[in-house]
Design an enzyme around this catalytic site. Structure first.
Site, PDB file in Angstrom:
ATOM      1  N   GLU A 257       0.871  -1.178   0.000  1.00 27.37           N
ATOM      2  CA  GLU A 257       0.000   0.000   0.000  1.00 27.37           C
ATOM      3  C   GLU A 257       0.906   1.224   0.000  1.00 27.37           C
ATOM      4  OE1 GLU A 257      -2.957   2.174   3.114  1.00 27.37           O
ATOM      5  OE2 GLU A 257      -3.161   0.004   2.944  1.00 27.37           O
ATOM      6  N   CYS A 291      -1.417   9.704   2.381  1.00 23.51           N
ATOM      7  CA  CYS A 291      -1.164   9.221   1.024  1.00 23.51           C
ATOM      8  C   CYS A 291      -2.260   9.646   0.059  1.00 23.51           C
ATOM      9  CB  CYS A 291      -0.996   7.705   1.015  1.00 23.51           C
ATOM     10  SG  CYS A 291      -2.382   6.802   1.721  1.00 23.51           S
TER      11      CYS A 291
END
Length: 505
Positions: A257, A291
């Site tokens: 991820e 993110c």
């Protein structure tokens, strides 16, 4: 520093590794964590070396059979006790996260609350995504079960040092795996306090192990033959490195991820302040260290876009920034370290040298602090824009003429995590859904908004098609399919070429 902070800070080397149910002093180099705001030392310990990492993996391997054979209810009981302890210690853990990351206290309280909520969500996901099911097939039964991988290495990031590792550890343990957890070397204290709560919750010895340290510790863990999988949250640079390190080992499950160079398209501005608020939340929440933060703000050319940018710049300039516990509360604190602050300032300077125009200059008011002010830079006239994730409070503005051009610009990235649209035109959103290369596509909502009841992840350089959150259950267990019949009888109709009408011998 307040008396409360001084009382709680870990200011000397201490046993910071948790292996086989015991706290141990590492055999690696000594390292420390500094307060991003004051640069005062918060925590110090010795890292785990190769021997420590091997010991942790062996402990996890030895603990695996009993943990995997425990009932789901038994495993869930321990995990639910952990959630209860999180509730009990919510404020103290939030303070620790704030001290390490510089995130405001109001924000870290929501992080711990998300950790608590992850337990119920993970139970639901396990039963929905990887539970037990059976389908009748004539005289037999088709049964689907799921089995744990074994020993999983969990690599945690620094931006959500409680919530994001928790989103891997909880589903991994629930599925019956054992875990070796390596947090970011920038947030070791949060990891230590979290594992102490697992210990209080009654986690059996060896089921959860903690190894602290930086790159050498991480590489030693990824190289361990005893791990069956690796769950990583962090930068694309490190994720690619881990992918190369595990190349040629298809037997090991790898879930990556990573980050994004996310675009927020501002197509219509009906309520200017509402749009500005959405853009501020998307670009600068957590000092731009999420993110999913918008790195690129795509604004339509014209008077409406001009007025929006003026208001956006003014509100960004007026944002309250400061220490996590200041009153009135700040919107954002510092970035994670002085080195991170220096990288962000260098990124801004690089974009300016390429031809960018500063709309709001990002500054570092105090060279002894990692606190940065928000920055906004117009890069419309840069011919070759770097496709990078600048992880901090800096957003790039790109002007466009029509929606078709905006879609093209949004997809001009190797990443594919998130994209958003501000518009009241449903057809435009439908077009975005068709053409976007992103795992998260939001409409009139901040890019940083996501649901734990949905998958979280992206394509391209943002991940390897193993989204987390609700879908983390998928890669924490593997499916086992069975055809089952309690009694064996000869079929009434045999396959061609088979006969039991044979001469007696």
């Amino acid at each position: 520093m307040s008396q409360h902070v001084m009382f709680n800070a870990v200011l000397s080397s201490h046993p910071a590794l948790f292996i086989q149910g015991e706290w141990r002093i590492g055999n690696g180099v000594s390292f420390e964590k500094q307060d991003p705001m004051s640069q005062q030392r918060l925590w110090q310990a010795r890292a785990a070396d190769h021997t420590d990492v091997t010991l942790a993996c062996h402990a996890a391997r030895a603990a695996f059979p009993a943990w995997a054979r425990a009932s789901l209810e038994q495993r869930a009981t321990v995990i639910q006790q952990f959630a209860a302890l999180l509730e009990q210690h919510k404020q103290s853990l939030a303070r620790t996260i704030s001290l390490e990351t510089s995130k405001p206290y109001w924000e870290t309280l929501t992080e711990v609350q998300a950790m608590i909520g992850k337990v119920a969500i993970s139970l639901q996901a396990y039963q929905t995504r990887t539970g037990h099911s059976q389908t009748p097939m004539g005289d037999s039964m088709s049964v689907l079960r799921h089995r744990p991988h074994g020993v999983l290495a969990v690599f945690g990031p620094y931006n959500f040092p409680g919530h994001l590792p928790n989103g891997h550890i909880v589903p991994a343990l629930l599925a019956g795996n054992t875990v070796v957890f390596k947090p970011s070397e920038l947030t070791p204290w949060t990891a230590e306090e979290t594992v102490k709560l697992w210990q209080q919750a009654g986690i059996p010895d060896g089921v959860l192990n903690l190894v602290q340290g930086g790159r050498e510790t991480g590489e030693a863990l990824a190289a361990q033959p005893d791990i069956d999988g690796l769950l990583f949250t962090g930068s694309a640079h490190t994720g690619y490195h881990l992918h190369r390190q595990l190349a040629g080992q298809p037997e090991k499950m790898l879930a990556l991820e990573m980050g994004g160079n996310n675009a927020l398209i501002v197509e219509q501005v009906k309520d200017r302040d509402a749009v500005v608020n959405l853009a501020i939340q998307s670009a600068f929440i957590s000092a731009g260290q999420r993110c999913t933060c918008s790195r690129r703000l795509l604004v339509k050319t014209g008077a409406e876009g001009d007025a929006f940018l003026l208001r956006f710049t003014a509100v960004a300039q007026a944002l309250r920034i400061g220490r996590w516990d200041e009153q009135p509360a700040p919107f954002m604190g510092a970035v994670i370290s002085s080195q991170a602050a220096e990288r962000m300032l260098a990124a801004q300077q690089h974009l300016l040298l390429l031809g960018g125009e500063s709309l709001l200059n990002m500054t570092r008011p105090d060279s002894q602090s990692a606190l940065l002010t928000p920055g906004i830079i117009d890069i419309t006239n840069i011919s070759e824009v770097p496709d990078e994730e600048y992880f901090g409070p800096l957003v790039s503005v790109i002007r466009y003429t029509d929606f078709t051009e905006a879609l093209k610009i949004a997809n001009q990235t190797r990443f594919g995590l998130a994209v958003g649209l501000v518009s009241e035109d449903r057809q435009q959103f439908e077009q975005l859904l068709l053409e976007a290369r992103a795992g998260i596509v939001n409409w009139n909502k901040p890019l940083t908004g996501a649901s734990s009841a949905a998958p979280f992840g992206g394509v391209g350089a943002s991940g390897n098609h193993r989204p987390s959150a609700f879908y983390a259950a998928d890669y924490c267990a593997w499916p086992m399919a069975s055809l089952e019949c309690e009694h064996l009888t000869l079929p009434a109709t045999l396959s061609p070429g088979i006969s039991f009408d044979l001469p007696k011998v």
